[in-house]
Design an enzyme around this catalytic site. Structure first.
Site, mmCIF file in Angstrom:
data_model
loop_
_atom_site.group_PDB
_atom_site.id
_atom_site.type_symbol
_atom_site.label_atom_id
_atom_site.label_comp_id
_atom_site.label_asym_id
_atom_site.label_seq_id
_atom_site.Cartn_x
_atom_site.Cartn_y
_atom_site.Cartn_z
ATOM 1 N N LYS A 123 -53.937 -11.017 -28.771
ATOM 2 C CA LYS A 123 -52.929 -11.589 -29.680
ATOM 3 C C LYS A 123 -53.633 -12.464 -30.713
ATOM 4 O O LYS A 123 -54.511 -13.258 -30.367
ATOM 5 C CB LYS A 123 -51.910 -12.431 -28.887
ATOM 6 C CG LYS A 123 -50.949 -11.585 -28.063
ATOM 7 C CD LYS A 123 -49.951 -12.476 -27.342
ATOM 8 C CE LYS A 123 -49.126 -11.695 -26.346
ATOM 9 N NZ LYS A 123 -47.992 -11.003 -26.911
ATOM 10 N N LYS A 175 -38.922 -14.978 -16.252
ATOM 11 C CA LYS A 175 -38.098 -13.939 -16.875
ATOM 12 C C LYS A 175 -36.669 -14.454 -17.027
ATOM 13 O O LYS A 175 -36.220 -15.303 -16.250
ATOM 14 C CB LYS A 175 -38.041 -12.701 -15.975
ATOM 15 C CG LYS A 175 -39.404 -12.117 -15.646
ATOM 16 C CD LYS A 175 -39.889 -11.230 -16.741
ATOM 17 C CE LYS A 175 -41.171 -10.541 -16.372
ATOM 18 N NZ LYS A 175 -41.918 -10.048 -17.511
ATOM 19 N N HIS A 216 -53.891 -8.148 -22.385
ATOM 20 C CA HIS A 216 -53.493 -7.999 -23.789
ATOM 21 C C HIS A 216 -53.234 -9.341 -24.483
ATOM 22 O O HIS A 216 -53.239 -9.421 -25.699
ATOM 23 C CB HIS A 216 -52.302 -7.041 -23.933
ATOM 24 C CG HIS A 216 -50.972 -7.641 -23.612
ATOM 25 N ND1 HIS A 216 -50.519 -7.794 -22.331
ATOM 26 C CD2 HIS A 216 -49.990 -8.142 -24.405
ATOM 27 C CE1 HIS A 216 -49.320 -8.353 -22.363
ATOM 28 N NE2 HIS A 216 -48.971 -8.574 -23.601
ATOM 29 N N ARG A 269 -51.002 14.906 -16.333
ATOM 30 C CA ARG A 269 -50.725 16.057 -15.476
ATOM 31 C C ARG A 269 -49.733 17.036 -16.089
ATOM 32 O O ARG A 269 -49.813 18.232 -15.874
ATOM 33 C CB ARG A 269 -50.203 15.553 -14.134
ATOM 34 C CG ARG A 269 -51.301 15.542 -13.089
ATOM 35 C CD ARG A 269 -50.788 15.689 -11.740
ATOM 36 N NE ARG A 269 -49.508 15.003 -11.621
ATOM 37 C CZ ARG A 269 -49.139 14.332 -10.557
ATOM 38 N NH1 ARG A 269 -49.951 14.245 -9.546
ATOM 39 N NH2 ARG A 269 -47.967 13.747 -10.472
ATOM 40 N N GLU A 283 -39.928 -15.843 -21.153
ATOM 41 C CA GLU A 283 -39.432 -14.545 -21.625
ATOM 42 C C GLU A 283 -37.931 -14.493 -21.432
ATOM 43 O O GLU A 283 -37.406 -14.968 -20.413
ATOM 44 C CB GLU A 283 -40.064 -13.417 -20.822
ATOM 45 C CG GLU A 283 -41.556 -13.296 -21.037
ATOM 46 C CD GLU A 283 -42.098 -12.063 -20.342
ATOM 47 O OE1 GLU A 283 -42.213 -11.026 -20.990
ATOM 48 O OE2 GLU A 283 -42.374 -12.139 -19.129
ATOM 49 N N HIS A 285 -52.482 -13.734 -17.685
ATOM 50 C CA HIS A 285 -52.236 -14.238 -19.041
ATOM 51 C C HIS A 285 -52.301 -15.768 -19.126
ATOM 52 O O HIS A 285 -52.977 -16.317 -19.998
ATOM 53 C CB HIS A 285 -50.866 -13.768 -19.546
ATOM 54 C CG HIS A 285 -50.671 -12.279 -19.501
ATOM 55 N ND1 HIS A 285 -51.701 -11.394 -19.727
ATOM 56 C CD2 HIS A 285 -49.579 -11.515 -19.255
ATOM 57 C CE1 HIS A 285 -51.231 -10.149 -19.638
ATOM 58 N NE2 HIS A 285 -49.953 -10.208 -19.338
HETATM 59 C C1 BG6 Z 1 -47.186 -7.990 -19.155
HETATM 60 C C2 BG6 Z 1 -46.321 -8.278 -17.959
HETATM 61 O O1 BG6 Z 1 -48.541 -8.052 -18.798
HETATM 62 O O2 BG6 Z 1 -46.913 -8.956 -20.161
HETATM 63 C C3 BG6 Z 1 -44.867 -8.265 -18.358
HETATM 64 O O3 BG6 Z 1 -46.567 -7.294 -16.977
HETATM 65 C C4 BG6 Z 1 -44.605 -9.200 -19.497
HETATM 66 O O4 BG6 Z 1 -44.043 -8.613 -17.241
HETATM 67 C C5 BG6 Z 1 -45.576 -8.946 -20.634
HETATM 68 O O5 BG6 Z 1 -43.277 -9.014 -19.940
HETATM 69 C C6 BG6 Z 1 -45.445 -10.012 -21.693
HETATM 70 O O6 BG6 Z 1 -46.177 -9.660 -22.809
HETATM 71 P P1 BG6 Z 1 -45.764 -10.123 -24.255
HETATM 72 O O7 BG6 Z 1 -46.846 -9.583 -25.127
HETATM 73 O O8 BG6 Z 1 -44.417 -9.535 -24.531
HETATM 74 O O9 BG6 Z 1 -45.730 -11.611 -24.214
#
Ligand code: BG6
Length: 482
Positions: free
Chosen positions: A182, A329, A178, A51, A216, A240
């Site tokens: 990896k 986290k 994603h 936008r 994490e 994931h």
């Molecule tokens: C994302 C989550 O899909 O994946 C995040 O929304 C998370 O909360 C992230 O931190 C982790 O991805 P990676 O590639 O850093 O392990």
């Protein structure tokens, strides 16, 4: 070992939401790295759309700035950077009106792959899909890419799927998780299905249990609003960790093609039992810095920043072998590992003194990607037949050579797969729905019981109850090591 680069055909890629965080931090740097690797032909167009009213040059400046931060190594080559930027264009456009669409249409090339990346919130998926069709931008070489969160629950995921299906066929929809991009996650399949060694043992007869940890050390800064509505279950577990579980548990597909692989993953999700309430632990970080509730600015938040659970895949291969999954986290380290814990030898010929020993196959997804197999050998020295466990350790970077120290980012692989038209590493609509169908009752149970997550110290391994979850079964978590 230098990795081979297989060039793709010329393409146009339109990124909606191109001024946003994901586009600037992940998608554009991934494209640039692939450009530097020589994967693209000369004749490619990347069109940012959003936008904000930017001129092309101002957008290029913005992209250059992001690349300097997120693809610093490649940016040292200023010729490459300038050459990449020459291929970047920008169109101000409103997803909810007709503004800008004709301008975009005029820029697109006829008769080549045309990908539209929806790097926007899910509420815009429908309007964007509709506008692409109503402005006649879709061709038979058109693909759309959508990001998570793909829905908030089963119902919203179904609605999203139905909305997209009105405008595009399933073969045109690329749903990104994603984790599947990896390198080491793909390696899970290579290890399982490229070796004879593991497959005969890959079942409940030999495997005691499996641990999947995605820890994490980061918190949720900058994403408080989204995260407090989602929590670890929706943010990580439903997608994931579920994907990792599928790759570990699935039957060998007949070939490595999109539907063969996704059919097998779907069977795993559908074979999952519902999870007993006492087989789940939720946690929320506190101490050592601001607590979760302080970060989200909600002193009564009951959203979990940690979840651990015990799952069962009810099929012939896995009946009786639990899968323990945990993610959180602000934990002690960033570490994603899958541990396949084999059973003890059925009988020890070395007697009681030799102790109990079991093989463990650890697949490290990040960091320090690699594989370790814990094997039992004789303790050195003349003191009798005592046994000790030692690691057969392989780091992929060492084994594959220094040029593979930095594995490509997941987005590099995934964006190129979109252009190649390969959906193997993308989630199919039915897979996403099945994952929500398993997740929804768990979350509904928490809500019905007014469940409050257990506090855990930032920088720890999570709430003590997660240890108890294992202890009750006579097991324990492997350490979270960076
Ligand atoms: C994302 C989550 O899909 O994946 C995040 O929304 C998370 O909360 C992230 O931190 C982790 O991805 P990676 O590639 O850093 O392990």
């Amino acid at each position: 070992m230098v990795s081979r680069v297989i060039p793709v055909d010329p393409f146009d890629l339109v990124i909606f939401g191109s001024t946003g965080d994901l586009a600037q931090r992940k998608i554009l740097p991934a494209l640039f790295r692939r450009f530097c690797a020589g994967q693209w032909p000369e004749d490619v167009q990347i069109i940012g759309a959003a936008r904000a009213v930017y001129g092309r040059d101002a957008f290029r400046d913005m992209v250059a700035e992001s690349l300097r931060t997120h693809a610093a190594k490649q940016c040292r080559d200023t010729d490459a950077l300038n050459s990449f930027l020459q291929r970047v264009d920008y169109v101000p456009l409103d997803a909810l009106s007709d503004e800008g669409w004709d301008h975009l249409a005029a820029k697109l090339t006829v008769d080549r792959v045309r990908a539209f990346y929806f790097s926007v919130g899910p509420r815009l998926f429908g309007p964007l899909a509709e506008s692409i069709q109503s402005h006649k931008l879709a061709t038979d070489q058109t693909r759309i890419v959508v990001e998570k969160p793909f829905g908030h629950d089963l119902e919203s995921a179904r609605t999203l799927n139905a909305t997209l299906a009105k405008h595009f066929s399933e073969g045109q929809i690329y749903r990104i998780d994603h984790y599947l991009g990896k390198e080491t996650v793909q390696n899970l399949m290579a290890v399982r299905f490229g070796n004879m060694l593991f497959e005969p043992l890959w079942n409940s007869q030999y495997v005691d249990h499996i641990q999947i940890t995605v820890a994490e050390s980061v918190g949720i800064d900058g994403r408080e609003e989204y995260y407090d509505r989602a929590g670890a279950m929706r943010d990580m577990m439903q997608n994931h960790l579920m994907q990792l579980l599928c790759l570990i548990a699935m039957e060998p597909p007949a070939k490595f093609d999109p539907d063969a692989v996704r059919d097998e993953k779907l069977k795993v999700i559908r074979a999952l039992d519902s999870v007993e309430p006492h087989h789940i632990v939720r946690g929320q970080f506190e101490g050592d810095g601001p607590s979760y509730r302080e970060v989200v600015g909600n002193p009564r938040s009951t959203t979990e920043s940690y979840v651990a659970l015990k799952a069962h895949v009810s099929n012939w291969r896995w009946a009786g072998t639990p899968f323990y999954l945990r993610t959180g986290k602000r934990l002690v380290a960033r570490s994603s590992v899958i541990n396949v814990m084999f059973k003890d030898a059925p009988h020890s010929i070395f007697g009681e003194d030799a102790g109990r020993h079991a093989n463990v196959l650890s697949i490290r997804l990040q960091p320090n990607e690699g594989i370790t197999l814990k094997v039992t050998i004789k303790e050195p020295g003349p003191g009798g037949m005592r046994l000790v466990d030692v690691p057969l350790d392989m780091s992929f970077a060492e084994a594959l050579g220094p040029e593979n120290q930095d594995p490509p980012d997941a987005y590099e692989r995934l964006v190129m797969d979109v252009i190649r038209g390969n959906q193997t590493l993308f989630m199919r609509g039915d897979e996403v729905e099945a994952a929500w169908a398993w997740t929804d009752p768990i979350i509904a149970g928490w809500q019905a019981r007014g469940d409050v997550p257990k506090p855990y110290e930032s920088g720890s391994t999570g709430p003590g109850d997660a240890e108890l979850l294992m202890k009750r079964d006579g097991r324990r978590w492997q350490g979270i090591n960076p």
